[in-house]
Each structure stands twice: as C-alpha cells, then as structure tokens.
Motif scaffolding. Structure first.
Motif, PDB file in Angstrom:
ATOM      1  N   VAL A  31       0.839  -1.209   0.000  1.00  0.00           N
ATOM      2  CA  VAL A  31       0.000   0.000   0.000  1.00  0.00           C
ATOM      3  C   VAL A  31       0.871   1.255   0.000  1.00  0.00           C
ATOM      4  CG1 VAL A  31      -1.643   1.339   1.378  1.00  0.00           C
ATOM      5  CG2 VAL A  31      -1.993  -1.114   1.050  1.00  0.00           C
ATOM      6  N   TYR A  32       1.876   1.292   0.878  1.00  0.00           N
ATOM      7  CA  TYR A  32       2.758   2.467   0.909  1.00  0.00           C
ATOM      8  C   TYR A  32       3.633   2.541  -0.340  1.00  0.00           C
ATOM      9  CZ  TYR A  32       1.476   3.719   5.664  1.00  0.00           C
ATOM     10  OH  TYR A  32       0.780   4.131   6.772  1.00  0.00           O
ATOM     11  N   ALA A  33       4.088   1.403  -0.840  1.00  0.00           N
ATOM     12  CA  ALA A  33       4.932   1.394  -2.036  1.00  0.00           C
ATOM     13  C   ALA A  33       4.171   1.908  -3.250  1.00  0.00           C
ATOM     14  CB  ALA A  33       5.453  -0.014  -2.293  1.00  0.00           C
ATOM     15  N   ALA A  34       2.885   1.608  -3.321  1.00  0.00           N
ATOM     16  CA  ALA A  34       2.078   2.059  -4.451  1.00  0.00           C
ATOM     17  C   ALA A  34       1.880   3.575  -4.451  1.00  0.00           C
ATOM     18  CB  ALA A  34       0.725   1.360  -4.433  1.00  0.00           C
ATOM     19  N   LYS A  35       2.009   4.198  -3.314  1.00  0.00           N
ATOM     20  CA  LYS A  35       1.821   5.648  -3.216  1.00  0.00           C
ATOM     21  C   LYS A  35       3.043   6.439  -3.680  1.00  0.00           C
ATOM     22  CE  LYS A  35      -1.329   5.489   0.728  1.00  0.00           C
ATOM     23  NZ  LYS A  35      -1.533   5.939   2.110  1.00  0.00           N
ATOM     24  N   VAL A  36       4.222   5.827  -3.674  1.00  0.00           N
ATOM     25  CA  VAL A  36       5.459   6.567  -3.920  1.00  0.00           C
ATOM     26  C   VAL A  36       5.463   7.224  -5.304  1.00  0.00           C
ATOM     27  CG1 VAL A  36       7.966   6.392  -4.140  1.00  0.00           C
ATOM     28  CG2 VAL A  36       6.788   5.183  -2.306  1.00  0.00           C
ATOM     29  N   ASN A  37       5.183   6.459  -6.353  1.00  0.00           N
ATOM     30  CA  ASN A  37       5.230   7.012  -7.708  1.00  0.00           C
ATOM     31  C   ASN A  37       4.216   8.127  -7.917  1.00  0.00           C
ATOM     32  OD1 ASN A  37       7.342   5.473  -8.675  1.00  0.00           O
ATOM     33  ND2 ASN A  37       6.007   3.838  -9.402  1.00  0.00           N
ATOM     34  N   SER A  38       2.986   7.938  -7.435  1.00  0.00           N
ATOM     35  CA  SER A  38       1.962   8.959  -7.651  1.00  0.00           C
ATOM     36  C   SER A  38       2.266  10.241  -6.869  1.00  0.00           C
ATOM     37  CB  SER A  38       0.580   8.416  -7.294  1.00  0.00           C
ATOM     38  OG  SER A  38       0.541   8.023  -5.946  1.00  0.00           O
ATOM     39  N   LEU A  39       2.784  10.091  -5.669  1.00  0.00           N
ATOM     40  CA  LEU A  39       3.142  11.291  -4.897  1.00  0.00           C
ATOM     41  C   LEU A  39       4.300  12.033  -5.540  1.00  0.00           C
ATOM     42  CD1 LEU A  39       2.849   9.888  -1.260  1.00  0.00           C
ATOM     43  CD2 LEU A  39       1.393  11.618  -2.317  1.00  0.00           C
ATOM     44  N   TYR A  40       5.283  11.297  -6.032  1.00  0.00           N
ATOM     45  CA  TYR A  40       6.423  11.938  -6.682  1.00  0.00           C
ATOM     46  C   TYR A  40       5.994  12.628  -7.975  1.00  0.00           C
ATOM     47  CZ  TYR A  40      11.056  12.696  -8.578  1.00  0.00           C
ATOM     48  OH  TYR A  40      12.182  13.283  -9.097  1.00  0.00           O
ATOM     49  N   GLN A  50       8.486   9.975   2.505  1.00  0.00           N
ATOM     50  CA  GLN A  50       7.883   9.397   3.713  1.00  0.00           C
ATOM     51  C   GLN A  50       7.183   8.080   3.397  1.00  0.00           C
ATOM     52  OE1 GLN A  50       5.374  12.512   5.215  1.00  0.00           O
ATOM     53  NE2 GLN A  50       7.064  13.627   6.167  1.00  0.00           N
ATOM     54  N   ALA A  51       6.481   8.035   2.269  1.00  0.00           N
ATOM     55  CA  ALA A  51       5.813   6.791   1.870  1.00  0.00           C
ATOM     56  C   ALA A  51       6.842   5.708   1.582  1.00  0.00           C
ATOM     57  CB  ALA A  51       4.930   7.038   0.646  1.00  0.00           C
ATOM     58  N   SER A  52       7.959   6.081   0.976  1.00  0.00           N
ATOM     59  CA  SER A  52       9.029   5.126   0.699  1.00  0.00           C
ATOM     60  C   SER A  52       9.627   4.599   1.994  1.00  0.00           C
ATOM     61  CB  SER A  52      10.119   5.778  -0.152  1.00  0.00           C
ATOM     62  OG  SER A  52      11.197   4.903  -0.329  1.00  0.00           O
ATOM     63  N   ALA A  53       9.835   5.482   2.949  1.00  0.00           N
ATOM     64  CA  ALA A  53      10.385   5.062   4.240  1.00  0.00           C
ATOM     65  C   ALA A  53       9.429   4.109   4.958  1.00  0.00           C
ATOM     66  CB  ALA A  53      10.674   6.285   5.112  1.00  0.00           C
ATOM     67  N   LYS A  54       8.132   4.407   4.919  1.00  0.00           N
ATOM     68  CA  LYS A  54       7.150   3.523   5.557  1.00  0.00           C
ATOM     69  C   LYS A  54       7.065   2.185   4.833  1.00  0.00           C
ATOM     70  CE  LYS A  54       4.261   7.123   7.564  1.00  0.00           C
ATOM     71  NZ  LYS A  54       2.928   7.739   7.585  1.00  0.00           N
TER      72      LYS A  54
END
Length: 88
Positions: A31-40, A50-54
């Motif tokens: 779930v957190y890994a999927a957020k990294v690309n869209s947030l970036y 932060q999502a990458s760290a989590k």
C-alpha cells in the motif's frame, strides 16, 4: 539528500514479502509502495520520501518476522518429529 531523486518504491520487495514471508505486513508495504510514484509525480517529493520510508519499514519488518516464524516452525516441527521417532 537530493530531493529531486525519486525515492525507492519497495514494490517488488513488498510483493515478495507478501508471497513468501508475512502476508499482513507485506500488504501494508505494498500500500505504501504504491503511493510513492503517484506522490512523486504530483510533485510531493517529501510525502513520496515518507511513503518510501514507511514501505521500507513494513517490508523489512515483514521479512524478518516471517523468517523468524519460519525458523520457529521448522524447529518445532523437527523436535516433534524427533520425539515421535524416538517413541517408536
């Protein structure tokens, strides 16, 4: 740290942890890994970091917890099998 570099997504690692080690913690990592690309891509580099760290935290936790459970299961299985073999 350079904020213009896209953070690691941990997606592949999270999927592998989900499949082979610890399902619940691997899913949290996904779930957190999927957020990294869209947030970036949205320009939110700090939130992506932060999502990458989590994602990394949950993936690593799931991996090590899964390995510990697998080792404990193997030891328990081995001792039970050894006990049954000596009783025969």
């Amino acid at each position: 740290m350079d904020t213009n570099v896209q953070p690691k997504t941990w997606l592949v690692e999270s999927i592998l942890v989900t499949l082979f080690c610890c399902l619940p913690l691997g899913i949290v990592g996904i779930v957190y890994a999927a957020k990294v690309n869209s947030l970036y891509a949205a320009g939110l580099t700090e939130a992506a970091q932060q999502a990458s760290a989590k994602a990394g935290k949950w993936t690593k936790l799931g991996f090590f917890l899964g390995i510990i459970v697998i080792i404990l299961y193997a030891v328990l299985y081995g001792t039970t099998l050894a006990t049954l073999m000596t009783e025969m």
